[in-house]
Each structure stands twice: as structure tokens, then as C-alpha cells.
Design a protein around this motif. Structure first.
Motif, PDB file in Angstrom:
ATOM      1  N   GLU A  74      17.170   7.368   4.866  1.00 23.39           N
ATOM      2  CA  GLU A  74      17.876   7.405   6.186  1.00 23.39           C
ATOM      3  C   GLU A  74      19.067   6.809   6.343  1.00 23.39           C
ATOM      4  OE1 GLU A  74      14.803   6.191   8.947  1.00 23.39           O
ATOM      5  OE2 GLU A  74      13.435   7.783   8.723  1.00 23.39           O
ATOM      6  N   ALA A  75      19.180   5.278   5.772  1.00 24.42           N
ATOM      7  CA  ALA A  75      20.287   4.838   5.718  1.00 24.42           C
ATOM      8  C   ALA A  75      21.320   5.331   4.925  1.00 24.42           C
ATOM      9  CB  ALA A  75      19.895   3.371   4.925  1.00 24.42           C
ATOM     10  N   GLU A  76      20.918   5.899   3.794  1.00 24.98           N
ATOM     11  CA  GLU A  76      22.133   6.656   3.205  1.00 24.98           C
ATOM     12  C   GLU A  76      22.409   7.956   3.723  1.00 24.98           C
ATOM     13  OE1 GLU A  76      21.031   7.332  -1.033  1.00 24.98           O
ATOM     14  OE2 GLU A  76      20.930   5.045  -1.276  1.00 24.98           O
ATOM     15  N   SER A  77      21.663   8.547   4.446  1.00 22.68           N
ATOM     16  CA  SER A  77      21.918   9.889   5.143  1.00 22.68           C
ATOM     17  C   SER A  77      23.004   9.307   6.315  1.00 22.68           C
ATOM     18  CB  SER A  77      20.888  10.419   5.594  1.00 22.68           C
ATOM     19  OG  SER A  77      19.959   9.863   6.570  1.00 22.68           O
ATOM     20  N   ARG A  78      22.589   8.215   7.178  1.00 19.98           N
ATOM     21  CA  ARG A  78      23.674   8.009   8.217  1.00 19.98           C
ATOM     22  C   ARG A  78      24.929   7.535   7.631  1.00 19.98           C
ATOM     23  NH1 ARG A  78      18.779   5.130   9.857  1.00 19.98           N
ATOM     24  NH2 ARG A  78      19.522   3.209   8.870  1.00 19.98           N
ATOM     25  N   ALA A  79      25.038   6.874   6.238  1.00 25.37           N
ATOM     26  CA  ALA A  79      26.242   6.468   5.705  1.00 25.37           C
ATOM     27  C   ALA A  79      27.155   7.510   5.509  1.00 25.37           C
ATOM     28  CB  ALA A  79      26.100   5.660   4.552  1.00 25.37           C
ATOM     29  N   ILE A  80      26.379   8.819   5.016  1.00 17.65           N
ATOM     30  CA  ILE A  80      27.160   9.832   4.553  1.00 17.65           C
ATOM     31  C   ILE A  80      27.729  10.827   6.001  1.00 17.65           C
ATOM     32  CG2 ILE A  80      27.129  12.278   3.611  1.00 17.65           C
ATOM     33  CD1 ILE A  80      25.134  10.912   1.454  1.00 17.65           C
ATOM     34  N   LEU A  81      26.992  10.817   6.828  1.00 15.49           N
ATOM     35  CA  LEU A  81      27.122  11.372   8.167  1.00 15.49           C
ATOM     36  C   LEU A  81      28.326  10.639   8.695  1.00 15.49           C
ATOM     37  CD1 LEU A  81      23.426  12.474   9.636  1.00 15.49           C
ATOM     38  CD2 LEU A  81      25.596  14.056   8.579  1.00 15.49           C
ATOM     39  N   GLY A  82      28.444   9.376   8.503  1.00 13.45           N
ATOM     40  CA  GLY A  82      29.529   8.544   9.145  1.00 13.45           C
ATOM     41  C   GLY A  82      30.769   8.854   8.526  1.00 13.45           C
ATOM     42  N   VAL A  83      30.794   9.199   7.353  1.00  9.74           N
ATOM     43  CA  VAL A  83      32.040   9.639   6.782  1.00  9.74           C
ATOM     44  C   VAL A  83      32.728  10.728   7.316  1.00  9.74           C
ATOM     45  CG1 VAL A  83      33.110  10.089   4.562  1.00  9.74           C
ATOM     46  CG2 VAL A  83      31.249   8.550   4.394  1.00  9.74           C
ATOM     47  N   THR A  84      31.811  11.652   7.618  1.00  7.07           N
ATOM     48  CA  THR A  84      32.298  12.870   8.237  1.00  7.07           C
ATOM     49  C   THR A  84      33.237  12.798   9.439  1.00  7.07           C
ATOM     50  OG1 THR A  84      30.343  13.406   9.564  1.00  7.07           O
ATOM     51  CG2 THR A  84      30.426  14.368   7.441  1.00  7.07           C
ATOM     52  N   GLN A  85      32.886  11.711  10.242  1.00  4.40           N
ATOM     53  CA  GLN A  85      33.605  11.386  11.512  1.00  4.40           C
ATOM     54  C   GLN A  85      34.845  10.715  10.972  1.00  4.40           C
ATOM     55  OE1 GLN A  85      32.118  12.474  14.231  1.00  4.40           O
ATOM     56  NE2 GLN A  85      30.461  12.974  12.981  1.00  4.40           N
ATOM     57  N   ASP A 136       0.983  -1.165  -0.007  1.00  3.08           N
ATOM     58  CA  ASP A 136       0.069   0.012   0.000  1.00  3.08           C
ATOM     59  C   ASP A 136       0.802   1.314  -0.025  1.00  3.08           C
ATOM     60  OD1 ASP A 136       0.885   0.120   2.546  1.00  3.08           O
ATOM     61  OD2 ASP A 136      -0.859  -0.606   3.532  1.00  3.08           O
ATOM     62  N   ASP A 137       0.267   2.512  -0.114  1.00  9.22           N
ATOM     63  CA  ASP A 137       1.123   3.738  -0.068  1.00  9.22           C
ATOM     64  C   ASP A 137       2.052   3.894   0.970  1.00  9.22           C
ATOM     65  OD1 ASP A 137      -0.503   3.704  -2.488  1.00  9.22           O
ATOM     66  OD2 ASP A 137      -1.713   5.601  -1.945  1.00  9.22           O
ATOM     67  N   GLU A 138       1.451   3.650   2.210  1.00  5.60           N
ATOM     68  CA  GLU A 138       2.232   3.953   3.410  1.00  5.60           C
ATOM     69  C   GLU A 138       3.375   3.031   3.518  1.00  5.60           C
ATOM     70  OE1 GLU A 138       2.205   6.176   5.612  1.00  5.60           O
ATOM     71  OE2 GLU A 138       0.860   7.435   4.773  1.00  5.60           O
ATOM     72  N   ALA A 139       3.271   1.633   2.986  1.00  7.33           N
ATOM     73  CA  ALA A 139       4.357   0.944   3.041  1.00  7.33           C
ATOM     74  C   ALA A 139       5.319   1.394   2.200  1.00  7.33           C
ATOM     75  CB  ALA A 139       3.943  -0.461   2.763  1.00  7.33           C
ATOM     76  N   LEU A 140       5.126   1.796   0.903  1.00  9.01           N
ATOM     77  CA  LEU A 140       6.103   2.135  -0.174  1.00  9.01           C
ATOM     78  C   LEU A 140       6.850   3.593   0.315  1.00  9.01           C
ATOM     79  CD1 LEU A 140       3.886   1.940  -3.240  1.00  9.01           C
ATOM     80  CD2 LEU A 140       5.840   0.540  -2.692  1.00  9.01           C
ATOM     81  N   LEU A 141       6.082   4.540   1.008  1.00  9.97           N
ATOM     82  CA  LEU A 141       6.659   5.486   1.367  1.00  9.97           C
ATOM     83  C   LEU A 141       7.595   5.446   2.769  1.00  9.97           C
ATOM     84  CD1 LEU A 141       3.629   8.097   1.659  1.00  9.97           C
ATOM     85  CD2 LEU A 141       5.529   8.097   0.233  1.00  9.97           C
ATOM     86  N   ALA A 142       7.141   4.290   3.433  1.00 11.38           N
ATOM     87  CA  ALA A 142       8.043   3.773   4.499  1.00 11.38           C
ATOM     88  C   ALA A 142       9.304   3.354   4.133  1.00 11.38           C
ATOM     89  CB  ALA A 142       7.294   2.889   5.597  1.00 11.38           C
ATOM     90  N   CYS A 143       9.111   2.513   2.997  1.00  8.32           N
ATOM     91  CA  CYS A 143      10.536   1.757   2.327  1.00  8.32           C
ATOM     92  C   CYS A 143      11.430   2.938   1.811  1.00  8.32           C
ATOM     93  CB  CYS A 143      10.085   0.966   1.047  1.00  8.32           C
ATOM     94  SG  CYS A 143      11.216   0.146   0.356  1.00  8.32           S
ATOM     95  N   ALA A 144      10.837   4.092   1.337  1.00  2.00           N
ATOM     96  CA  ALA A 144      11.529   4.979   0.668  1.00  2.00           C
ATOM     97  C   ALA A 144      12.568   5.994   1.821  1.00  2.00           C
ATOM     98  CB  ALA A 144      10.922   6.053  -0.110  1.00  2.00           C
ATOM     99  N   ARG A 145      11.637   5.964   3.028  1.00  2.00           N
ATOM    100  CA  ARG A 145      12.451   6.733   3.962  1.00  2.00           C
ATOM    101  C   ARG A 145      13.284   5.850   4.645  1.00  2.00           C
ATOM    102  NH1 ARG A 145       6.503   7.212   5.511  1.00  2.00           N
ATOM    103  NH2 ARG A 145       5.893   9.639   4.721  1.00  2.00           N
TER     104      ARG A 145
END
Length: 407
Positions: A98-109, A85-94
């Protein structure tokens, strides 16, 4: 073989009596199954091989078993499910973002002295920055090379598989190598390291594993760390490539800030597209020389209309200047129409008595986008272009902006 055919013709009536008359496929099958048994492990007779081939060729494909996919150790397979359903698709995208943003922020350290050394190597490179990588990392490398080139750093992409077949000739002393590999063990990349060493070209590795073969063979290692992919199977390069991409951009922008490179340089390298238009200057579009309609302030209205008509490109205005060439006014075809509508048809009058005084103008160095916005605000179709001393050096016409897709 002839004896076998004869035996089949003699056995035919018995087979039809026992099994009934069947299809071509069933008859071929009985030729194999009713044949005399052979000793286990013994040589296969010619008629056995031919019979099996006929049976396989005539059997329907639907009976063939398809190979089954097995689950990877420690992971469950993605079984077919009903549409999300729509909510599940949006949750998947989020989750992915979030996983990619954590990976990028991890590189800054993990940034430190190696990053500074890498910036200096690229900035002081006397040759080209050679970017290389395989697979998804290679695609990120191609983008990194293009970004470097667009900011004034000479760069090319070297495909590792092609490099060992002659493309190493692109590399020379004075170059710097940027090698991208998440694992650091990409075979096609690692086997290039001895060649880079012989050519005395420093290697900067962008990788997750500082103990990998690539890292051990490099001069500088920029670490992204071990990153969990955003893929539900943990296999598809997603978060790791995002981190490589971001680290490459960080390196490029740090190099850009540490060397002289302004908007004029950027415009020189981006003459086309939206980016090119965003840094384009008025002097690249304005009408000059014979295409710039200039009249003295003492000219009659008849003379002004003649200049506007005869000027190449038929501009809808004329710039009025004094005896020193400084701009003192502008006369447009709109001004002419309004006079005719009012019954003022004296064409012997001097233009300085009917011109628009103190017109808004731009300089040759004004951004074309700013000039376009100014014309929209003033609701005019022409803008005089003047130099620092106020001399009329050109005319910017809306038709030129239309041709350059500014409006």
C-alpha cells in the motif's frame, strides 16, 4: 628486564602463599597487578607493556565487552520479538504494498510539461541515452537502461564512481543523460554535472527534491516528491525506489508510443527466452527448400512415400501441389498407415485420389504460438505453409516446435 625477572622469581613464593597456585592466565595477571606502582602520567616501562600484552592474549574472549547499538534519534529500535504469526506477516506485506502504491500514484499528480520535454529529448536523441545513479537508484537505473535498449533506444548504464576514473569516455555529444537520485545530493552523481555541461549533453534528473544540487544542475527535472519509506525504521529505500522505477517505465513507454516500433522490431531484439518465442514467426521455424517435401498431384503413392523418406529431416507428411505450385492437399504417414490397416496396398494409385483435401494451413508471417495452438486444436503434427497466392512455400513440423520449446 633481567632485574624484573629476578624480582618475580623472589616474589613468587609470597604470591603463591597468598593467592594459591593458579592458571597461566592468573599468574600473568598477578605479574601486572603486583608490579611496583608508577607515577601517574609518567612513562610506561617496557615490562608493564609486555605484561599487559600477555594478560590480554591469555584472557578469555568472553570477558570482552561488545559495543551496544544505540537507537536513532526519534526512532525506536526493533527489539527482538517472538516470531510473527501468519496474520501479522500478511499485514506487514499489505502495508508495504500500500505504501509503494501510494508513492507511485503520487507521482502521477506531478506529471506535466517537464515529462513531455523529457520524452522528446529521449525520442530525438541522436546518440545514446546514458543512465546513471548510485546505490539502489543505480540498480533501478540499470533496469531502466535495459528496458530502453529492449525497445529500440540505444542506452548504456554509467556508474558514477567509475565515470570519474575514465568511464566518462562513454559519453559524447548527442547523448542524453538520465540521472536517478532520491535525495538529489549524491556526491558521486553531483560531481559529474560540470563534465556533462562541458560535453553539452542535456541532463534529465529523476529525484524527490527539486531544490537539490542535482535538480539545479539539470536541464529537466522529473519529480517524485518526498516519499515516506515502507521500512519500519524509515530508512531502507522501498517506496522511493518503487516510484523511481515506475517513473522510468512511464518515460520508456511514452517514448515507445511516440515512435515507430512494432512486434517485428521487438522480436528482432528478443530472439531468446519466452519473450522471444511469443513474437517468433512461422517463417523462422518452417522447413523450406530441399527440406520441404513437395509432390505433384499426379504422383503415385509409391513416389510420395519415396519423397517423404528421402527428404532431410524425415517429415511425416508431403504437401501436394498442382502444376502451378499451389497447395491442393496433404498426405501424411497417418494416412498411409490407415490404408495399410484397411488392406488398401495399391501403391500405383495417384495421390490426388487419397490425399487430404483443403488442408488447414498457415502463412510465413503467422505467429509460431498461434500455429502451435492450431496444431493442438486440429490434433495434427504438420501444417503446410503457403504464401498470399496459395503456393506451398514450407512445412511446419511438430518436431521443429519441440526443438524451439513451443511444446
Amino acid at each position: 628486564m633481567k632485574n624484573f625477572i629476578c624480582s618475580l622469581s623472589w616474589m613468587g613464593p609470597r604470591m603463591r602463599a597468598r593467592d594459591g597456585v593458579g592458571s597461566e592466565g592468573s599468574r600473568a595477571s598477578r605479574r601486572v597487578t603486583d608490579a611496583p606502582p608508577r607515577v601517574k602520567g609518567g612513562p610506561r616501562r617496557e615490562w608493564e607493556v609486555e605484561g599487559e600484552a600477555v594478560a590480554m592474549a591469555r584472557s578469555p574472549r568472553s570477558v570482552a565487552k561488545k559495543p551496544r547499538l544505540r537507537a536513532l534519534p526519534g526512532r525506536s529500535t526493533l527489539a527482538p520479538t517472538s516470531e510473527l504469526d501468519d496474520e501479522a506477516l500478511l499485514a506487514c506485506a499489505r502495508d508495504v504494498l500500500e505504501a509503494e502504491s501510494r508513492a507511485i500514484l503520487g507521482v502521477t499528480q506531478r506529471l506535466g510539461a517537464p515529462f513531455v520535454r523529457a520524452v522528446r529529448l529521449v525520442r530525438e536523441c541522436q546518440g545514446q541515452v546514458i543512465v546513471t545513479g548510485m546505490g539502489k537508484a543505480g540498480h533501478i537505473g540499470q533496469k531502466l537502461s535495459a528496458t530502453l535498449a529492449s525497445t529500440g533506444v540505444r542506452s548504456v548504464f554509467l556508474h558514477p564512481a567509475e565515470a570519474v576514473h575514465g568511464d566518462l569516455g562513454r559519453v559524447a555529444r548527442g547523448d542524453v543523460i538520465l540521472a536517478l537520485s532520491n535525495s538529489g545530493s549524491t556526491e558521486e552523481l553531483v560531481r559529474l554535472l560540470p563534465s556533462f555541461k562541458r560535453m553539452a549533453t542535456p541532463v534529465i534528473a529523476l529525484t524527490a527534491d527539486t531544490q537539490s544540487a542535482l535538480a539545479r544542475g539539470s536541464d529537466v527535472v522529473l519529480e517524485i516528491g518526498h516519499i515516506e519509506e515502507a521500512c519500519p525504521m524509515g530508512l531502507v529505500p522501498t517506496a522511493s525506489t518503487a516510484a523511481l522505477h515506475a517513473l522510468g517505465d512511464a518515460l520508456t513507454m511514452a517514448v515507445l508510443r511516440s515512435r515507430p516500433f512494432g512486434t517485428d522490431d521487438y522480436a528482432l531484439l528478443h530472439p531468446g527466452g519466452k519473450l522471444g518465442r511469443s513474437v517468433q514467426r512461422v517463417f523462422e521455424l518452417m522447413r523450406t527448400g530441399p527440406a520441404n517435401p513437395l509432390v505433384r498431384d499426379t504422383a503415385t503413392l509409391s513416389e510420395v512415400v519415396g519423397v517423404m523418406t528421402k527428404t532431410p529431416g524425415r517429415p511425416g507428411a508431403a504437401c501436394v501441389v498442382d502444376r502451378t505450385g499451389r497447395l491442393v492437399g496433404i498426405f501424411t504417414d497417418g494416412d498411409l498407415r490407415r490404408r495399410v490397416e484397411q488392406g488398401l496396398t495399391d501403391f500405383k494409385i495417384q495421390v490426388r485420389d487419397v490425399m487430404g483435401k483443403q488442408p488447414r494451413c498457415v502463412t510465413p508471417e503467422t505467429l509460431a504460438l498461434s500455429a502451435t495452438a492450431q496444431m493442438r486444436e486440429l490434433k495434427v503434427d504438420q501444417l503446410p505453409v503457403v504464401d498470399v497466392e496459395g503456393r506451398a512455400v514450407g512445412l511446419l513440423d511438430v518436431q521443429d516446435l519441440l526443438a524451439a520449446k513451443f511444446v
